[in-house]
Design a protein around this motif. Sequence first.
Motif, PDB file in Angstrom:
ATOM      1  N   GLY A 167       0.821  -1.214   0.000  1.00 23.32           N
ATOM      2  CA  GLY A 167       0.000   0.000   0.000  1.00 23.32           C
ATOM      3  C   GLY A 167       0.852   1.260   0.000  1.00 23.32           C
ATOM      4  N   ASP A 168       1.961   1.232   0.753  1.00 21.95           N
ATOM      5  CA  ASP A 168       2.895   2.375   0.748  1.00 21.95           C
ATOM      6  C   ASP A 168       3.504   2.585  -0.631  1.00 21.95           C
ATOM      7  OD1 ASP A 168       2.776   3.524   3.299  1.00 21.95           O
ATOM      8  OD2 ASP A 168       4.145   2.028   4.149  1.00 21.95           O
ATOM      9  N   GLN A 169       3.862   1.487  -1.297  1.00 27.21           N
ATOM     10  CA  GLN A 169       4.420   1.601  -2.647  1.00 27.21           C
ATOM     11  C   GLN A 169       3.410   2.210  -3.613  1.00 27.21           C
ATOM     12  OE1 GLN A 169       5.546  -2.448  -3.457  1.00 27.21           O
ATOM     13  NE2 GLN A 169       7.557  -2.233  -2.477  1.00 27.21           N
ATOM     14  N   ILE A 170       2.164   1.792  -3.498  1.00 29.13           N
ATOM     15  CA  ILE A 170       1.112   2.332  -4.368  1.00 29.13           C
ATOM     16  C   ILE A 170       0.874   3.809  -4.057  1.00 29.13           C
ATOM     17  CG2 ILE A 170      -1.364   2.192  -4.916  1.00 29.13           C
ATOM     18  CD1 ILE A 170       0.476   0.036  -6.218  1.00 29.13           C
ATOM     19  N   LYS A 171       0.890   4.148  -2.789  1.00 32.69           N
ATOM     20  CA  LYS A 171       0.710   5.552  -2.392  1.00 32.69           C
ATOM     21  C   LYS A 171       1.807   6.407  -3.016  1.00 32.69           C
ATOM     22  CE  LYS A 171       1.763   6.873   1.724  1.00 32.69           C
ATOM     23  NZ  LYS A 171       1.888   7.031   3.160  1.00 32.69           N
ATOM     24  N   LYS A 172       3.052   5.944  -2.968  1.00 30.76           N
ATOM     25  CA  LYS A 172       4.174   6.677  -3.590  1.00 30.76           C
ATOM     26  C   LYS A 172       3.990   6.771  -5.096  1.00 30.76           C
ATOM     27  CE  LYS A 172       7.481   5.418  -0.021  1.00 30.76           C
ATOM     28  NZ  LYS A 172       8.595   4.527   0.329  1.00 30.76           N
ATOM     29  N   LEU A 173       3.537   5.685  -5.698  1.00 30.47           N
ATOM     30  CA  LEU A 173       3.293   5.664  -7.137  1.00 30.47           C
ATOM     31  C   LEU A 173       2.240   6.704  -7.537  1.00 30.47           C
ATOM     32  CD1 LEU A 173       3.640   4.186  -9.927  1.00 30.47           C
ATOM     33  CD2 LEU A 173       1.758   2.737  -9.202  1.00 30.47           C
ATOM     34  N   ILE A 174       1.153   6.767  -6.794  1.00 30.76           N
ATOM     35  CA  ILE A 174       0.089   7.719  -7.104  1.00 30.76           C
ATOM     36  C   ILE A 174       0.561   9.152  -6.843  1.00 30.76           C
ATOM     37  CG2 ILE A 174      -2.288   8.439  -6.564  1.00 30.76           C
ATOM     38  CD1 ILE A 174      -2.109   5.810  -8.118  1.00 30.76           C
ATOM     39  N   LYS A 175       1.384   9.353  -5.821  1.00 30.79           N
ATOM     40  CA  LYS A 175       1.945  10.692  -5.563  1.00 30.79           C
ATOM     41  C   LYS A 175       2.825  11.135  -6.726  1.00 30.79           C
ATOM     42  CE  LYS A 175       1.822  11.021  -0.538  1.00 30.79           C
ATOM     43  NZ  LYS A 175       2.608  11.151   0.705  1.00 30.79           N
ATOM     44  N   LEU A 178       0.582  12.049  -9.533  1.00 31.35           N
ATOM     45  CA  LEU A 178      -0.038  13.351  -9.266  1.00 31.35           C
ATOM     46  C   LEU A 178       0.920  14.489  -9.589  1.00 31.35           C
ATOM     47  CD1 LEU A 178      -2.575  14.723  -8.165  1.00 31.35           C
ATOM     48  CD2 LEU A 178      -1.589  14.545  -5.890  1.00 31.35           C
ATOM     49  N   LYS A 179       2.181  14.325  -9.223  1.00 29.63           N
ATOM     50  CA  LYS A 179       3.186  15.360  -9.538  1.00 29.63           C
ATOM     51  C   LYS A 179       3.369  15.501 -11.045  1.00 29.63           C
ATOM     52  CE  LYS A 179       5.876  15.044  -5.305  1.00 29.63           C
ATOM     53  NZ  LYS A 179       7.155  14.648  -4.698  1.00 29.63           N
ATOM     54  N   SER A 180       3.349  14.397 -11.759  1.00 35.94           N
ATOM     55  CA  SER A 180       3.529  14.462 -13.212  1.00 35.94           C
ATOM     56  C   SER A 180       2.334  15.093 -13.921  1.00 35.94           C
ATOM     57  CB  SER A 180       3.794  13.067 -13.773  1.00 35.94           C
ATOM     58  OG  SER A 180       2.626  12.286 -13.772  1.00 35.94           O
ATOM     59  N   LYS A 181       1.157  15.046 -13.288  1.00 36.53           N
ATOM     60  CA  LYS A 181      -0.057  15.627 -13.880  1.00 36.53           C
ATOM     61  C   LYS A 181      -0.155  17.123 -13.636  1.00 36.53           C
ATOM     62  CE  LYS A 181      -1.886  12.109 -15.799  1.00 36.53           C
ATOM     63  NZ  LYS A 181      -2.029  12.097 -17.236  1.00 36.53           N
ATOM     64  N   ASN A 182       0.663  17.655 -12.744  1.00 40.37           N
ATOM     65  CA  ASN A 182       0.614  19.107 -12.464  1.00 40.37           C
ATOM     66  C   ASN A 182       1.395  19.890 -13.471  1.00 40.37           C
ATOM     67  OD1 ASN A 182      -1.049  18.847 -10.282  1.00 40.37           O
ATOM     68  ND2 ASN A 182       0.594  18.736  -8.816  1.00 40.37           N
TER      69      ASN A 182
END
Length: 182
Positions: A167-175, A178-182
Amino acid sequence: MTKLAGLLFVILITFLILILDKSNLRIDVINTYLVIFSTIGGSIIGGIVAFYVAKMQVEANKNLEKLKERKLERTICLLVISDLEDTLERFNLFLANNKDNEFSVESLKKATELDSLIKFKNEFIYLLEKDTDIKKFSSVVNRFSFLKNQESKTVERESIEKLIKSGDQIKKLIKCLLKSKN
């Protein structure tokens, strides 16, 4: 483009006047030709302007749709991160407060937030570009879903620890996403 059409129209009318002036035609015939050519020329210019305005509106609508889509993608990513953080925090607290090697599934079901994860998996998985990332995300969601829907009475500590790590790995992946979408 509109300026070019206007310039061509003026040149055409000037050329027409010069030709008609040299041809010794009557004024009413010349007037009829001028009306015909100005009507056709005006229609062409009007059509070009209407096409250009419609094109601009279509592009503006596309840009608006893209902006809405990016905002929606950003929102779902934030929800996934938030739900993962909440769930993982509850799981970590649960493990810290219990030293047993097996736990009641019922106590973990209440700590599991799945709505945004399932929505992301079903509707926004395309945001993850790598096959490995898609597989990781899907695996974590499936494991959380299995835990939430599990009928057995207990789950092992090691399984929960692995799920927290994933879950931590997925959270980092989504973060990162999110940064790449900004």
